[in-house]
Scaffold this motif. Structure first.
Motif, PDB file in Angstrom:
ATOM      1  N   THR A  21       0.798  -1.216   0.000  1.00 57.46           N
ATOM      2  CA  THR A  21       0.000   0.000   0.000  1.00 57.46           C
ATOM      3  C   THR A  21       0.834   1.271   0.000  1.00 57.46           C
ATOM      4  O   THR A  21       1.918   1.302   0.579  1.00 57.46           O
ATOM      5  CB  THR A  21      -0.970   0.025   1.198  1.00 57.46           C
ATOM      6  OG1 THR A  21      -1.749   1.215   1.157  1.00 57.46           O
ATOM      7  CG2 THR A  21      -0.245  -0.052   2.526  1.00 57.46           C
ATOM      8  N   TYR A  22       0.294   2.284  -0.643  1.00 54.76           N
ATOM      9  CA  TYR A  22       0.922   3.603  -0.625  1.00 54.76           C
ATOM     10  C   TYR A  22       0.565   4.333   0.667  1.00 54.76           C
ATOM     11  O   TYR A  22       1.122   5.373   0.976  1.00 54.76           O
ATOM     12  CB  TYR A  22       0.494   4.405  -1.857  1.00 54.76           C
ATOM     13  CG  TYR A  22       1.429   5.538  -2.182  1.00 54.76           C
ATOM     14  CD1 TYR A  22       2.697   5.281  -2.696  1.00 54.76           C
ATOM     15  CD2 TYR A  22       1.063   6.847  -1.957  1.00 54.76           C
ATOM     16  CE1 TYR A  22       3.575   6.310  -2.981  1.00 54.76           C
ATOM     17  CE2 TYR A  22       1.932   7.885  -2.247  1.00 54.76           C
ATOM     18  CZ  TYR A  22       3.175   7.618  -2.755  1.00 54.76           C
ATOM     19  OH  TYR A  22       4.042   8.639  -3.042  1.00 54.76           O
ATOM     20  N   ASN A  52      11.727   3.452  -1.140  1.00 58.63           N
ATOM     21  CA  ASN A  52      11.101   3.824  -2.413  1.00 58.63           C
ATOM     22  C   ASN A  52       9.767   3.090  -2.564  1.00 58.63           C
ATOM     23  O   ASN A  52       9.743   1.932  -2.971  1.00 58.63           O
ATOM     24  CB  ASN A  52      12.021   3.458  -3.580  1.00 58.63           C
ATOM     25  CG  ASN A  52      13.354   4.159  -3.505  1.00 58.63           C
ATOM     26  OD1 ASN A  52      13.401   5.381  -3.469  1.00 58.63           O
ATOM     27  ND2 ASN A  52      14.435   3.400  -3.457  1.00 58.63           N
ATOM     28  N   PRO A  53       8.653   3.758  -2.251  1.00 56.92           N
ATOM     29  CA  PRO A  53       7.350   3.092  -2.341  1.00 56.92           C
ATOM     30  C   PRO A  53       6.869   2.907  -3.776  1.00 56.92           C
ATOM     31  O   PRO A  53       7.416   3.495  -4.711  1.00 56.92           O
ATOM     32  CB  PRO A  53       6.421   4.029  -1.576  1.00 56.92           C
ATOM     33  CG  PRO A  53       7.058   5.366  -1.665  1.00 56.92           C
ATOM     34  CD  PRO A  53       8.543   5.126  -1.742  1.00 56.92           C
ATOM     35  N   LYS A  54       5.836   2.096  -3.920  1.00 59.16           N
ATOM     36  CA  LYS A  54       5.271   1.839  -5.234  1.00 59.16           C
ATOM     37  C   LYS A  54       4.921   3.134  -5.942  1.00 59.16           C
ATOM     38  O   LYS A  54       4.578   4.101  -5.290  1.00 59.16           O
ATOM     39  CB  LYS A  54       4.071   0.897  -5.150  1.00 59.16           C
ATOM     40  CG  LYS A  54       2.836   1.461  -4.454  1.00 59.16           C
ATOM     41  CD  LYS A  54       1.740   0.419  -4.486  1.00 59.16           C
ATOM     42  CE  LYS A  54       0.521   0.867  -3.728  1.00 59.16           C
ATOM     43  NZ  LYS A  54      -0.561  -0.073  -3.788  1.00 59.16           N
ATOM     44  N   PRO A  55       5.124   3.150  -7.209  1.00 54.67           N
ATOM     45  CA  PRO A  55       5.352   2.035  -8.119  1.00 54.67           C
ATOM     46  C   PRO A  55       6.814   1.597  -8.260  1.00 54.67           C
ATOM     47  O   PRO A  55       7.119   0.752  -9.090  1.00 54.67           O
ATOM     48  CB  PRO A  55       4.828   2.562  -9.459  1.00 54.67           C
ATOM     49  CG  PRO A  55       5.084   4.024  -9.410  1.00 54.67           C
ATOM     50  CD  PRO A  55       4.892   4.401  -7.967  1.00 54.67           C
ATOM     51  N   HIS A  56       7.713   2.147  -7.453  1.00 52.77           N
ATOM     52  CA  HIS A  56       9.111   1.717  -7.515  1.00 52.77           C
ATOM     53  C   HIS A  56       9.189   0.222  -7.216  1.00 52.77           C
ATOM     54  O   HIS A  56       8.485  -0.295  -6.349  1.00 52.77           O
ATOM     55  CB  HIS A  56       9.953   2.512  -6.512  1.00 52.77           C
ATOM     56  CG  HIS A  56      11.416   2.429  -6.764  1.00 52.77           C
ATOM     57  ND1 HIS A  56      12.173   1.338  -6.404  1.00 52.77           N
ATOM     58  CD2 HIS A  56      12.265   3.303  -7.369  1.00 52.77           C
ATOM     59  CE1 HIS A  56      13.427   1.541  -6.758  1.00 52.77           C
ATOM     60  NE2 HIS A  56      13.515   2.729  -7.346  1.00 52.77           N
ATOM     61  N   ILE A  84      -0.266  -1.785 -10.552  1.00 55.78           N
ATOM     62  CA  ILE A  84       0.045  -2.509 -11.782  1.00 55.78           C
ATOM     63  C   ILE A  84       1.438  -2.147 -12.285  1.00 55.78           C
ATOM     64  O   ILE A  84       2.202  -3.017 -12.714  1.00 55.78           O
ATOM     65  CB  ILE A  84      -1.026  -2.224 -12.862  1.00 55.78           C
ATOM     66  CG1 ILE A  84      -2.441  -2.542 -12.324  1.00 55.78           C
ATOM     67  CG2 ILE A  84      -0.716  -2.996 -14.139  1.00 55.78           C
ATOM     68  CD1 ILE A  84      -2.617  -3.920 -11.693  1.00 55.78           C
ATOM     69  N   GLU A  85       1.809  -0.895 -12.209  1.00 56.84           N
ATOM     70  CA  GLU A  85       3.146  -0.475 -12.651  1.00 56.84           C
ATOM     71  C   GLU A  85       4.223  -1.169 -11.827  1.00 56.84           C
ATOM     72  O   GLU A  85       5.239  -1.626 -12.365  1.00 56.84           O
ATOM     73  CB  GLU A  85       3.299   1.040 -12.545  1.00 56.84           C
ATOM     74  CG  GLU A  85       4.606   1.538 -13.108  1.00 56.84           C
ATOM     75  CD  GLU A  85       4.729   3.054 -13.116  1.00 56.84           C
ATOM     76  OE1 GLU A  85       5.860   3.533 -13.289  1.00 56.84           O
ATOM     77  OE2 GLU A  85       3.717   3.761 -12.951  1.00 56.84           O
ATOM     78  N   GLY A  86       4.015  -1.284 -10.527  1.00 52.72           N
ATOM     79  CA  GLY A  86       4.970  -1.999  -9.683  1.00 52.72           C
ATOM     80  C   GLY A  86       5.113  -3.450 -10.097  1.00 52.72           C
ATOM     81  O   GLY A  86       6.221  -3.991 -10.165  1.00 52.72           O
ATOM     82  N   ALA A  87       3.992  -4.095 -10.398  1.00 55.43           N
ATOM     83  CA  ALA A  87       4.021  -5.490 -10.852  1.00 55.43           C
ATOM     84  C   ALA A  87       4.787  -5.614 -12.164  1.00 55.43           C
ATOM     85  O   ALA A  87       5.615  -6.516 -12.337  1.00 55.43           O
ATOM     86  CB  ALA A  87       2.601  -6.020 -11.009  1.00 55.43           C
TER      87      ALA A  87
END
Length: 134
Positions: A21-22, A52-56, A84-87
């Protein structure tokens, strides 16, 4: 609607379940306790759990390391482009949940998910979608 049924399915399949989660870890835990779903999750990784949180990619790689799984073994289920970008960045599979707000930010990234399910169809389609990607 239907999310507890999905979580029970994953538990019976002995799938490790984590929150990515962000939001902060504390807020995520509070929210999960409020809806009585915390017991389903092995790990909660908020934006404050990583540098570095998502989407990193570091956010999902942190989860993979803690759960001792490879990114290719992960299915990310999310309703924002960051999920989705993180995945995509780590080579994980993904299921986008299309909500009323999904079209507002980076719709093109959401559309790159392996599967897309409308929010109102979670109870009918999400278990099948997970099964397809296992």
């Amino acid at each position: 609607d239907g999310i507890e049924k999905v979580l029970e399915f994953a538990k019976k399949q002995e799938l490790k379940q984590a929150i990515y989660t962000y939001n902060t870890k504390k807020n995520a835990i509070t929210s999960l306790k409020t809806v009585n779903l915390l017991q389903y999750f092995t790990l909660i990784a908020g934006r404050d759990s990583v540098e570095n949180p998502k989407p990193h990619k570091d956010h999902l790689l942190f989860i993979c390391e803690k759960l001792e799984v490879e990114p290719e073994q992960v299915i990310v289920i999310g309703d924002t482009y960051r999920d989705i970008e993180g995945a995509l960045k780590v080579g994980a599979k993904s299921i986008a949940i299309k909500t009323k707000t999904s079209n507002f930010a980076n719709k093109d990234i959401l559309e790159q998910a392996d599967l897309i399910i409308p929010q109102e169809k979670i109870d009918e389609q999400l278990i099948n979608a997970i099964s397809q990607l296992l």
